[in-house]
Design a protein around this motif. Structure first.
Motif, PDB file in Angstrom:
ATOM      1  N   GLU A   1       0.843  -1.204   0.000  1.00 32.86           N
ATOM      2  CA  GLU A   1       0.000   0.000   0.000  1.00 32.86           C
ATOM      3  C   GLU A   1       0.880   1.256   0.000  1.00 32.86           C
ATOM      4  O   GLU A   1       0.605   2.221  -0.722  1.00 32.86           O
TER       5      GLU A   1
ATOM      6  N   ARG B   1       0.924   4.335  -2.571  1.00 30.66           N
ATOM      7  CA  ARG B   1       0.681   5.720  -2.140  1.00 30.66           C
ATOM      8  C   ARG B   1       1.829   6.639  -2.571  1.00 30.66           C
ATOM      9  O   ARG B   1       1.599   7.732  -3.106  1.00 30.66           O
TER      10      ARG B   1
ATOM     11  N   GLU C   1      -6.154  -3.793  -2.294  1.00 33.91           N
ATOM     12  CA  GLU C   1      -5.540  -2.626  -1.646  1.00 33.91           C
ATOM     13  C   GLU C   1      -4.511  -1.979  -2.575  1.00 33.91           C
ATOM     14  O   GLU C   1      -4.424  -0.759  -2.679  1.00 33.91           O
TER      15      GLU C   1
ATOM     16  N   SER D   1      -6.252  -0.129  -5.417  1.00 34.41           N
ATOM     17  CA  SER D   1      -6.944   1.094  -5.016  1.00 34.41           C
ATOM     18  C   SER D   1      -5.974   2.211  -4.633  1.00 34.41           C
ATOM     19  O   SER D   1      -6.323   3.379  -4.731  1.00 34.41           O
ATOM     20  N   HIS D   2      -4.772   1.873  -4.203  1.00 38.45           N
ATOM     21  CA  HIS D   2      -3.822   2.917  -3.784  1.00 38.45           C
ATOM     22  C   HIS D   2      -2.808   3.259  -4.864  1.00 38.45           C
ATOM     23  O   HIS D   2      -1.916   4.073  -4.620  1.00 38.45           O
TER      24      HIS D   2
END
Lengths: 228, 446
Positions: free
Chosen positions: B112, B116, B135, B138-139
């Motif tokens: 993640e 990010r 995860e 989505s990041h």
């Protein structure tokens, strides 16, 4: 019932049309004429439609199939139904290498013979071969069932994990960590169910031998050095 | 007098002398092998000293070259990847991407954090051997989905969710070797994603199961394009071993992007003997790869990403000057997240190592919570803070690269060129194809 003639229509147009179908399509039966050994025919279909291909296909026909039924009336090239997720693929002729490779689910039926590496790295797919299979089949096979009514080539199930290999004929040799196993009730039931789904009758589960993992290579250990 | 006479005074004896051949590390490895009977497995890339970007220098501007003002004049860093065939090429703000690393090798919070940090910096991150997690998707604003020999977790839905597909032939730490993930890290979730029994020592295949050779690769790429309706850029990743021919064959097979990984590039787990003795340092691989693309008229049309030992903006600039379009970082990204942090020294010592040298990533006991599947250890890594550290680091790499490019008078980092470089050693001059400093001599150039 759409009919696509690949002698006149580009493969890209066929696959694009199959991928763009809405979930509620009423175009549920497609005929593909003159496949001419083209590669990647009907790959990536993700709806419960039927695609009937009238002739021989090249590599990766019905690759990554999800939900669809694909019938190949002819022979199939390398990697037919590779990485299939669900649905059914049937080859009325022979299949080349790596049939059903890495398949996660669904049923692949090959009415003729399958070449080397049939079911390599299979991950849950069921494969039924009416004829025989070539060398190194079910290499590193992880799960699922490989059912062979004929014979198996050399090094069957080399480095196998938890897949089940049912062979009615002879086995040229077993690969590393693959052993013959006693067939229990669950194995027998699973075999009968796969045969029924493949619409194969007149065959008894008692005629098959079961092969699977000895699980000796599941952990690195110096005593296994000869097998690596 | 040597040390045979124990009664001799210190002035009559030489100091104990280690063999250059049987040095303390070699001796410890012989002892370890004798005790265990199994090769040493570790993470990371080659630790041996090899010719590297440190052996190159930029010349900078002079009377015949005008520099750009450092804080006023624009120096572009954007890069487009996949412009050859893909309907939807990738546009990155910086020429630094995050290399493929798997969920399994890395913890969920680490993946993640990579997403990010990369997203905040306008660049891409990459899945690894084991599939795509929700995860991670989505990041990650731009996510490259690796297509590996094992095909763990491979499925058409994730393939279509990806922004690009990377067909992995090999990696720099182990060209010719498959993946490896030992039982300590095959947690229930990892086992389920890979369709394997929990806790086993997992061996990934080293060859793709359904194709062999460059002609088959061309057909495989065609299938991947058909599966994704020709939208996604297709990368082909190779470990640096025969860079001229591998790059030429990948391009011939239809790749949009070639990813070339040198032996300093890390792995989650492989035999130490493999990491240290197979493959090329990235410095030796870039020019042959660029030459292959130039010979085919495809340089800048098929993009080249290079990786393996990128640490600073100077390394980025040197890779670009040698002809790469972008670089990828793996080990450096993990360090930015918090790997090998000196603040964890006490815990590293308990593991028999020290901060900066920890490489037993396969054991899953990483005190930084990065190379582990232990939920307690993994929870130590705050993905928001770690992602911020990565974004900071990426910003520094970019600023440093721009600083050098401006000093060389370039309005875009892609305008850096071999002419801007000289080498400090004969070896580096030969590998990079640039003159030995202070001379016009390029070894091997006729």
């Amino acid at each position: 019932m759409p009919t696509v003639d690949l002698a006149e229509t580009k493969l890209r147009d066929l696959n694009s049309a199959l991928h763009k179908l809405p979930h509620d399509t009423n175009e549920t039966r497609w005929i593909v004429a003159n496949p001419g050994g083209k590669h990647a025919i009907a790959c990536g279909v993700s709806l419960p439609i039927t695609v009937e291909i009238e002739g021989h296909v090249g590599y990766y026909c019905a690759g990554m199939n999800s939900a669809a039924t694909v019938v190949i009336r002819g022979n199939a090239g390398v990697g037919v139904a590779e990485n299939m997720m669900s649905g059914q693929v049937r080859v009325t002729g022979d299949a080349s290498q790596a049939a059903g490779a890495t398949g996660n689910g669904g049923l692949l039926v090959i009415e003729g013979n399958a070449s080397a590496r049939c079911g390599i790295s299979m991950k849950g797919i069921d494969i039924v071969v009416k004829g025989s299979i070539g060398a190194m089949s079910a290499f590193m096979a992880q799960s699922g069932n490989l059912v062979v009514l004929g014979d198996a080539g050399e090094a069957l199930g080399d480095s196998i994990y938890e897949a089940r290999l049912f062979v009615r004929g002879s086995v040229a040799s077993l690969g590393a960590d693959c052993i013959e196993k006693q067939m229990n009730q669950q194995d027998r039931a699973e075999l009968n169910a796969v045969l029924a789904r493949a619409e194969i009758s007149g065959v008894s589960a008692d005629d098959f031998k079961l092969y699977g993992s000895a699980r000796r290579l599941y952990h690195f250990h110096v005593d296994n050095a000869d097998a690596y | 007098m040597s040390a045979q006479d124990p009664t001799a005074s210190a002035s009559q004896r030489t100091l104990p002398r280690y063999s250059a051949t049987f040095d303390p590390h070699a001796i410890s490895e012989i002892r370890r092998a004798a005790a265990t009977g199994i090769y040493d497995i570790r993470g990371g890339g080659a630790k041996r000293k090899v010719p590297h970007f440190d052996d190159l220098l930029f010349l900078g501007a002079s009377i015949s070259r005008y520099p750009l003002e450092g804080y006023r004049e624009k120096c572009g860093t954007g890069v487009m990847l996949g412009t050859r065939f893909a309907k939807s090429p990738i546009e990155l703000k910086i020429p630094v991407t995050i290399a493929g690393m798997s969920f399994g090798a890395l913890s969920g919070p680490a993946k993640e954090a990579l997403g990010r940090g990369a997203s905040a910096s306008g660049t891409s991150t990459t899945t690894g051997d084991g599939g795509m997690t929700a995860e991670e998707r989505s990041h990650s604003r731009t996510l490259v989905y690796q297509y590996l020999p094992s095909r763990y977790g491979m499925n058409p839905e994730d393939l279509r969710k990806a922004d690009a597909i990377e067909v992995v032939i090999g990696q720099g730490a182990k060209p010719g070797g498959g993946g490896m993930l030992l039982g300590q890290k095959i947690s229930a979730r990892v086992a389920k994603m890979r369709n394997l029994p929990e806790g086993i020592d997992q061996r990934s295949a080293c060859r793709h199961p359904d194709w062999t050779g460059p002609d088959d690769l061309e057909i495989k790429i065609e299938e991947l394009r058909e599966l994704t309706d020709w939208e996604k850029p297709i990368y082909v990743k190779v470990g640096a071993s025969r860079p001229y021919y591998d790059t030429a064959l990948a391009a011939k097979a239809g790749a949009d992007v070639v990813v070339l990984d040198g032996m300093q590039g890390g792995t989650a787990a492989t035999q130490d003997v493999f990491i240290e003795n197979v493959g090329l340092p990235i410095l030796a691989a870039i020019r042959p790869a660029v030459q292959a693309l130039q010979d085919l008229g495809l340089h800048r049309k098929v993009q080249l990403i290079v990786s393996g030992g990128i640490r600073t903006g100077a390394d980025v600039a040197k890779a670009l000057a040698l002809g790469a379009d972008a670089v990828a970082i793996g080990t450096a990204a993990l360090i930015a997240l918090g790997d090998n942090d000196p603040n964890l020294e006490e815990e590293y010592r308990k593991l028999g190592t020290t901060a900066g040298a920890y490489d037993d990533w396969h054991e899953g006991r990483d005190p930084a919570g990065i190379t582990t599947q232990d939920p307690v250890l993994a929870a130590r890594l705050d993905p928001v803070k770690a992602g911020r550290r990565l974004a900071n680091y990426l910003a520094v790499l970019t600023l440093e690269c721009q600083t050098i490019a401006r000093a060389c008078g370039k309005s875009h980092v892609h305008n850096l060129e071999p002419e801007d470089l000289v080498a400090l050693t004969v070896e580096a001059a030969a590998m990079a194809g640039v003159p030995l400093a202070g001379t016009n001599w390029i070894p091997g150039k006729f």
